[in-house]
Write a protein that holds these residues in place. Structure first.
Motif, PDB file in Angstrom:
ATOM      1  N   SER A  40       0.826  -1.210   0.000  1.00  7.72           N
ATOM      2  CA  SER A  40       0.000   0.000   0.000  1.00  7.72           C
ATOM      3  C   SER A  40       0.863   1.264   0.000  1.00  7.72           C
ATOM      4  CB  SER A  40      -0.907   0.024   1.235  1.00  7.72           C
ATOM      5  OG  SER A  40      -0.127   0.125   2.398  1.00  7.72           O
ATOM      6  N   GLU A  41       2.028   1.149   0.614  1.00 12.01           N
ATOM      7  CA  GLU A  41       2.893   2.332   0.749  1.00 12.01           C
ATOM      8  C   GLU A  41       3.950   2.398  -0.341  1.00 12.01           C
ATOM      9  OE1 GLU A  41       4.148   0.812   4.411  1.00 12.01           O
ATOM     10  OE2 GLU A  41       2.804   2.036   5.624  1.00 12.01           O
ATOM     11  N   LYS A  42       3.915   1.472  -1.263  1.00  7.70           N
ATOM     12  CA  LYS A  42       5.008   1.381  -2.250  1.00  7.70           C
ATOM     13  C   LYS A  42       4.560   1.818  -3.638  1.00  7.70           C
ATOM     14  CE  LYS A  42       7.671  -0.553   0.814  1.00  7.70           C
ATOM     15  NZ  LYS A  42       8.705   0.236   1.481  1.00  7.70           N
ATOM     16  N   ARG A  43       5.497   2.450  -4.324  1.00  7.68           N
ATOM     17  CA  ARG A  43       5.232   2.825  -5.716  1.00  7.68           C
ATOM     18  C   ARG A  43       5.752   1.699  -6.611  1.00  7.68           C
ATOM     19  NH1 ARG A  43       7.339   6.101  -9.810  1.00  7.68           N
ATOM     20  NH2 ARG A  43       9.290   6.477  -8.713  1.00  7.68           N
ATOM     21  N   ILE A  44       4.823   1.090  -7.321  1.00  4.53           N
ATOM     22  CA  ILE A  44       5.168  -0.080  -8.141  1.00  4.53           C
ATOM     23  C   ILE A  44       4.604   0.128  -9.543  1.00  4.53           C
ATOM     24  CG2 ILE A  44       4.868  -2.582  -8.427  1.00  4.53           C
ATOM     25  CD1 ILE A  44       4.592  -2.730  -5.342  1.00  4.53           C
ATOM     26  N   GLU A  45       5.483   0.418 -10.485  1.00  6.63           N
ATOM     27  CA  GLU A  45       5.038   0.596 -11.877  1.00  6.63           C
ATOM     28  C   GLU A  45       4.818  -0.776 -12.513  1.00  6.63           C
ATOM     29  OE1 GLU A  45       4.369   3.506 -13.018  1.00  6.63           O
ATOM     30  OE2 GLU A  45       5.261   4.669 -11.387  1.00  6.63           O
ATOM     31  N   HIS A  46       4.032  -0.805 -13.579  1.00 10.25           N
ATOM     32  CA  HIS A  46       3.837  -2.067 -14.309  1.00 10.25           C
ATOM     33  C   HIS A  46       5.111  -2.420 -15.084  1.00 10.25           C
ATOM     34  CE1 HIS A  46      -0.349  -1.683 -13.401  1.00 10.25           C
ATOM     35  NE2 HIS A  46      -0.474  -0.578 -14.097  1.00 10.25           N
ATOM     36  N   CYS A  47       5.334  -3.717 -15.280  1.00  6.95           N
ATOM     37  CA  CYS A  47       6.409  -4.152 -16.182  1.00  6.95           C
ATOM     38  C   CYS A  47       6.074  -3.660 -17.588  1.00  6.95           C
ATOM     39  CB  CYS A  47       6.497  -5.682 -16.169  1.00  6.95           C
ATOM     40  SG  CYS A  47       7.632  -6.339 -17.408  1.00  6.95           S
ATOM     41  N   ALA A  61      14.739  -0.915 -15.814  1.00 11.40           N
ATOM     42  CA  ALA A  61      15.018   0.437 -16.300  1.00 11.40           C
ATOM     43  C   ALA A  61      14.220   1.482 -15.520  1.00 11.40           C
ATOM     44  CB  ALA A  61      14.675   0.510 -17.788  1.00 11.40           C
ATOM     45  N   GLN A  62      13.197   1.054 -14.777  1.00 14.28           N
ATOM     46  CA  GLN A  62      12.340   2.003 -14.054  1.00 14.28           C
ATOM     47  C   GLN A  62      12.851   2.196 -12.625  1.00 14.28           C
ATOM     48  OE1 GLN A  62       8.008   1.575 -15.155  1.00 14.28           O
ATOM     49  NE2 GLN A  62       8.626  -0.552 -15.297  1.00 14.28           N
ATOM     50  N   GLU A  63      12.710   3.425 -12.135  1.00 12.83           N
ATOM     51  CA  GLU A  63      13.135   3.745 -10.768  1.00 12.83           C
ATOM     52  C   GLU A  63      11.889   3.903  -9.907  1.00 12.83           C
ATOM     53  OE1 GLU A  63      16.146   4.054  -9.475  1.00 12.83           O
ATOM     54  OE2 GLU A  63      17.335   3.920 -11.327  1.00 12.83           O
ATOM     55  N   ASP A  64      11.628   2.934  -9.049  1.00 14.93           N
ATOM     56  CA  ASP A  64      10.523   3.062  -8.094  1.00 14.93           C
ATOM     57  C   ASP A  64      10.880   2.229  -6.870  1.00 14.93           C
ATOM     58  OD1 ASP A  64      10.154   0.512  -8.981  1.00 14.93           O
ATOM     59  OD2 ASP A  64       8.251   0.870  -9.981  1.00 14.93           O
ATOM     60  N   LYS A  95       0.193  -8.198  -8.632  1.00 13.30           N
ATOM     61  CA  LYS A  95       0.551  -8.764  -9.953  1.00 13.30           C
ATOM     62  C   LYS A  95       1.672  -7.947 -10.595  1.00 13.30           C
ATOM     63  CE  LYS A  95       0.025 -11.520 -13.538  1.00 13.30           C
ATOM     64  NZ  LYS A  95       1.167 -11.167 -14.370  1.00 13.30           N
ATOM     65  N   SER A  96       1.599  -6.627 -10.433  1.00 10.48           N
ATOM     66  CA  SER A  96       2.673  -5.794 -10.989  1.00 10.48           C
ATOM     67  C   SER A  96       4.007  -6.126 -10.332  1.00 10.48           C
ATOM     68  CB  SER A  96       2.362  -4.310 -10.796  1.00 10.48           C
ATOM     69  OG  SER A  96       1.295  -3.940 -11.622  1.00 10.48           O
ATOM     70  N   LEU A  97       3.969  -6.344  -9.005  1.00  8.60           N
ATOM     71  CA  LEU A  97       5.216  -6.725  -8.324  1.00  8.60           C
ATOM     72  C   LEU A  97       5.707  -8.076  -8.856  1.00  8.60           C
ATOM     73  CD1 LEU A  97       7.415  -6.335  -6.164  1.00  8.60           C
ATOM     74  CD2 LEU A  97       5.900  -7.522  -4.560  1.00  8.60           C
TER      75      LEU A  97
END
Ligand SMILES: Cc1cc2nc3c(=O)[nH]c(=O)nc-3n(C[C@H](O)[C@H](O)[C@H](O)COP(=O)(O)O)c2cc1C
Length: 191
Positions: A40-47, A61-64, A95-97
């Motif tokens: 909930s507290e984490k920024r997780i972009e999609h692959c 390549a993504q910074e999160d 799922k994103s993680l």
């Protein structure tokens, strides 16, 4: 020995977090070191599927916030993953993680041999929690992890029912299966 608990719910103090905490508190009482992450507290972009991470240095390549979670996974002996049931599957954030763990697999299976267990909470008794556990197990199997079930109750892991945050604490079956899952996990990591 270290057990990492991950709550895949976007609700910080929701039912999933409560059950995952029950499991890791059980492990802590048995003398094992534990850590807890709430997505909930984490920024997780999609692959993005660029596949940059499958070659050395196996870095997205993504910074999160994903890289710090992957480091926690690498340092754990066992990983407990919990998710709310969303349309009979895991939450989108979880799922994103999962998708973002590709570099761990590409880097010679960095989670291989770690012990894994699943926890799922749904608003209905038969709302798809078993399918959620199987989603989590499938992710673990593709990382060559060793999947365990809940000792004695012996089904798919910790399975709880609850709709509003805190409901799951009234679900005796949810708590029992979650503690039994923690017992199973400890049997594997404490020789
Ligand atoms: C988008 C969405 C989809 C849901 N789908 C299901 C479902 O398929 N089956 C079910 O039993 N509960 C479903 N629920 C209810 C949640 O699983 C339930 O409220 C759970 O306690 C949420 O866990 P949390 O408190 O950790 O966020 C859904 C909730 C949301 C927001």
């Amino acid at each position: 020995m270290k057990v990492l608990g991950i709550s895949g719910s976007p609700r910080k103090d929701g039912n999933t977090a409560l059950l995952v905490k029950k499991a890791i508190e059980f492990c802590e009482r048995e003398g094992v070191s534990v850590s807890f992450i709430s997505l909930s507290e984490k920024r997780i972009e999609h692959c993005r599927g660029c596949r940059a991470c499958i070659k050395p240095p196996y870095k997205c390549a993504q910074e999160d916030d994903v890289s710090e979670i992957l480091e926690e996974m690498k340092s754990a002996d066992a990983i407990l993953v919990g998710s709310p049931t969303y349309f009979s599957s895991v939450s989108g954030k979880l799922k994103s993680l999962f998708d973002r763990t590709l570099p761990l697999r590409a880097d010679n299976y960095r989670l291989s041999g770690k012990v894994g267990g699943a926890i799922a909470v749904g608003g209905s008794r038969n709302g798809g929690q078993e399918l959620v556990c199987m989603n989590i197990h499938n992710w673990m199997l593709l990382h060559e992890m060793v999947v365990v079930s809940d000792k004695e109750t012996a089904h798919f892991g910790g399975i709880g029912v609850g709709r509003n945050p805190g409901d799951v604490l009234k679900d005796d079956v949810g708590i029992k299966t979650t503690e039994n899952l923690a017992r199973s996990l400890l049997d594997f990591i404490i020789k």
